[in-house]
Design a protein around this motif. Structure first.
Motif, short mmCIF file in Angstrom:
data_model
loop_
_atom_site.label_atom_id
_atom_site.label_comp_id
_atom_site.label_asym_id
_atom_site.label_seq_id
_atom_site.Cartn_x
_atom_site.Cartn_y
_atom_site.Cartn_z
N LEU A 182 0.80 -1.17 0.06
CA LEU A 182 -0.23 -0.01 0.15
C LEU A 182 0.91 1.33 -0.03
O LEU A 182 1.64 1.39 0.94
CB LEU A 182 -0.88 0.23 1.04
CG LEU A 182 -1.69 -1.06 1.33
CD1 LEU A 182 -2.64 -1.10 2.72
CD2 LEU A 182 -2.74 -1.41 0.31
N LEU A 183 0.85 1.96 -1.10
CA LEU A 183 1.96 2.99 -1.21
C LEU A 183 1.37 4.62 -1.52
O LEU A 183 0.23 4.75 -2.27
CB LEU A 183 2.35 3.02 -2.60
CG LEU A 183 3.77 3.82 -2.90
CD1 LEU A 183 4.92 3.71 -1.85
CD2 LEU A 183 4.51 3.24 -4.44
N ASP A 184 1.75 5.51 -0.34
CA ASP A 184 1.12 6.85 -0.67
C ASP A 184 2.14 7.46 -1.87
O ASP A 184 3.02 6.94 -2.17
CB ASP A 184 1.49 7.44 0.72
CG ASP A 184 0.68 8.90 0.95
OD1 ASP A 184 0.05 9.24 0.02
OD2 ASP A 184 1.26 9.73 1.75
N VAL A 185 1.48 8.59 -2.30
CA VAL A 185 2.14 9.28 -3.25
C VAL A 185 3.07 10.36 -2.99
O VAL A 185 4.22 10.32 -3.15
CB VAL A 185 1.05 9.95 -4.34
CG1 VAL A 185 1.77 10.96 -5.26
CG2 VAL A 185 0.31 9.19 -5.32
N ARG A 186 2.66 11.25 -2.03
CA ARG A 186 3.35 12.35 -1.57
C ARG A 186 4.04 12.14 -0.11
O ARG A 186 3.45 11.72 0.90
CB ARG A 186 2.62 13.46 -1.45
CG ARG A 186 2.03 14.16 -2.87
CD ARG A 186 1.68 15.48 -2.60
NE ARG A 186 1.24 15.97 -3.99
CZ ARG A 186 0.11 15.89 -4.66
NH1 ARG A 186 -0.88 15.40 -4.05
NH2 ARG A 186 0.05 16.24 -5.89
N MET A 187 5.46 11.80 -0.25
CA MET A 187 6.05 11.35 1.09
C MET A 187 7.40 12.41 0.89
O MET A 187 7.84 12.62 -0.26
CB MET A 187 6.35 9.98 1.31
CG MET A 187 5.02 9.14 1.40
SD MET A 187 5.48 7.41 1.58
CE MET A 187 5.84 7.00 0.01
N ALA B 193 6.55 -6.58 -5.80
CA ALA B 193 5.10 -6.98 -5.49
C ALA B 193 3.92 -5.96 -6.04
O ALA B 193 4.39 -4.95 -6.44
CB ALA B 193 5.06 -6.82 -3.96
N PRO B 194 2.68 -6.67 -6.02
CA PRO B 194 1.89 -5.79 -6.54
C PRO B 194 1.77 -4.29 -5.57
O PRO B 194 1.68 -4.70 -4.56
CB PRO B 194 0.34 -6.68 -6.49
CG PRO B 194 1.08 -8.20 -6.48
CD PRO B 194 2.65 -7.99 -5.66
N VAL B 195 1.41 -3.38 -6.18
CA VAL B 195 1.10 -1.90 -5.50
C VAL B 195 -0.24 -1.64 -5.74
O VAL B 195 -0.90 -1.39 -6.83
CB VAL B 195 2.27 -1.10 -5.98
CG1 VAL B 195 2.30 0.19 -5.41
CG2 VAL B 195 3.76 -1.59 -5.75
N LEU B 196 -0.60 -1.11 -4.52
CA LEU B 196 -1.87 -0.37 -4.38
C LEU B 196 -1.85 0.86 -3.96
O LEU B 196 -1.39 1.17 -2.88
CB LEU B 196 -2.94 -1.17 -3.52
CG LEU B 196 -4.31 -0.51 -3.31
CD1 LEU B 196 -5.10 -0.36 -4.54
CD2 LEU B 196 -4.99 -1.29 -2.24
N MET B 197 -1.81 1.84 -4.86
CA MET B 197 -1.86 3.29 -4.57
C MET B 197 -2.94 3.60 -3.46
O MET B 197 -4.10 3.40 -3.57
CB MET B 197 -1.84 4.29 -5.50
CG MET B 197 -1.06 4.14 -6.57
SD MET B 197 0.85 3.82 -6.01
CE MET B 197 1.31 5.55 -5.67
N LEU B 198 -2.56 4.03 -2.32
CA LEU B 198 -3.40 4.53 -1.34
C LEU B 198 -3.20 5.78 -0.74
O LEU B 198 -2.31 6.13 0.11
CB LEU B 198 -3.66 3.45 -0.04
CG LEU B 198 -4.50 3.56 1.14
CD1 LEU B 198 -5.85 3.35 0.40
CD2 LEU B 198 -4.38 2.46 2.17
N THR B 199 -3.91 6.93 -1.00
CA THR B 199 -3.31 8.07 -0.90
C THR B 199 -4.56 9.43 -1.10
O THR B 199 -5.76 9.13 -1.44
CB THR B 199 -2.65 8.48 -2.31
OG1 THR B 199 -1.90 9.90 -2.12
CG2 THR B 199 -3.18 8.27 -3.63
N TYR B 200 -4.21 10.62 -0.70
CA TYR B 200 -5.05 11.73 -0.74
C TYR B 200 -5.00 12.31 -2.19
O TYR B 200 -5.71 13.21 -2.41
CB TYR B 200 -4.71 12.84 0.35
CG TYR B 200 -5.24 12.29 1.76
CD1 TYR B 200 -6.54 12.28 2.11
CD2 TYR B 200 -4.34 11.72 2.93
CE1 TYR B 200 -6.91 11.77 3.44
CE2 TYR B 200 -4.67 11.27 3.88
CZ TYR B 200 -6.05 11.21 4.25
OH TYR B 200 -6.47 11.13 5.61
N SER B 201 -4.12 11.92 -2.85
CA SER B 201 -3.87 12.58 -4.21
C SER B 201 -4.63 12.04 -5.06
O SER B 201 -4.52 10.82 -5.61
CB SER B 201 -2.29 12.29 -4.74
OG SER B 201 -1.31 12.51 -3.64
N GLN B 202 -5.62 13.10 -5.74
CA GLN B 202 -6.51 12.62 -6.74
C GLN B 202 -6.54 13.08 -8.03
O GLN B 202 -7.50 13.28 -8.84
CB GLN B 202 -7.91 12.86 -5.83
CG GLN B 202 -8.17 14.19 -5.48
CD GLN B 202 -9.71 14.48 -4.71
OE1 GLN B 202 -10.69 14.17 -5.45
NE2 GLN B 202 -9.50 14.80 -3.40
#
Length: 229
Positions: free
Chosen positions: A54-59, A75-84
């Motif tokens: 589970l990967l955030d965009v802005r860090m 590994a498979p990545v699922l973006m999980l973020t406030y960036s829309q």
């Protein structure tokens, strides 16, 4: 079966703790590690070999988009973020993300379903990300069209086919490649209701398959007309 091992990468410790607490209540999911930036996520992924990231965009430091091309090789990545923003969604998918969820647009059950889907190789999007994918699909199908022309074509599609607002929403999600299960989770309705909507949509679009319905909805074909126009 062995549980799905998840790595959470987010610079906000409250978000990391909340996601970890939520996921550990699910019997078939366990949290393997947590990272605060892309560099740490890459290190911990190599160390713990998670099934899903589970990967955030802005860090700070190495952000999610910079780390993404390296992480998807592991590994498979699922973006999980406030960036829309649509361009960020597009870039993440082009770099290999298996799904994209925007905070505030999913329930705990939806998140669990997304983790399972991405682990199984099925794409999963929350509504804002799905809309961005659809917009990209329309743009790539007709690069010569302006935004105004695309909007007009979409308006004419609604008039021509006579879909209800809910049927339009379902058809848009079909066009992004979502499965019935994913559409049900996104719209907070049952799979049976999704199937009923799809049956009515196919009848109105005079289509027998998803691909045919998508082509007609996006304006690339019309009933009774062969080929693409």
């Amino acid at each position: 079966m062995a549980p799905i091992r998840v790595l959470i990468a987010d610079d906000n410790p409250v978000v990391r703790a909340g996601l970890a607490a939520l996921l550990t209540t699910t019997p078939d999911i366990e949290v393997a590690a947590c990272a605060s930036d892309g560099r740490e996520a890459l290190h911990l992924t190599r160390l713990h070999e998670p099934d899903v990231i589970l990967l955030d965009v802005r860090m700070p430091g190495v952000d999610g988009i910079s780390a993404l091309p390296h992480l998807v090789q592991l590994a498979p990545v699922l973006m999980l973020t406030y960036s829309q923003e649509a361009d960020i969604v597009r870039e993440a998918l082009l770099l290999g993300a298996g799904g994209y969820l925007v905070h505030g647009e999913f329930t705990p059950d939806h998140l669990v379903a997304a983790v399972r889907d991405v682990r199984a190789g099925r794409a999963h999007f929350s509504p804002t990300a799905a809309t961005a994918v659809l917009a990209e699909l329309r743009t790539s199908s007709h690069p010569q069209r302006t935004v105004a022309q695309s909007s007009e074509r979409y308006r004419l599609n609604r008039i021509e086919f006579g879909l209800s607002s809910r049927e339009e929403e379902v058809m848009d999600l079909i066009a992004t490649g979502m499965s019935n299960q994913q559409i049900a989770a996104t719209c907070f309705i049952s799979e049976k209701t999704v199937k009923n909507h799809i049956n009515r949509i196919f009848a109105k679009l005079q289509s027998a398959t998803r691909s045919e319905a998508i082509a007609r909805w996006l304006g690339t074909t019309r009933p009774g007309v062969s080929g693409h126009g």
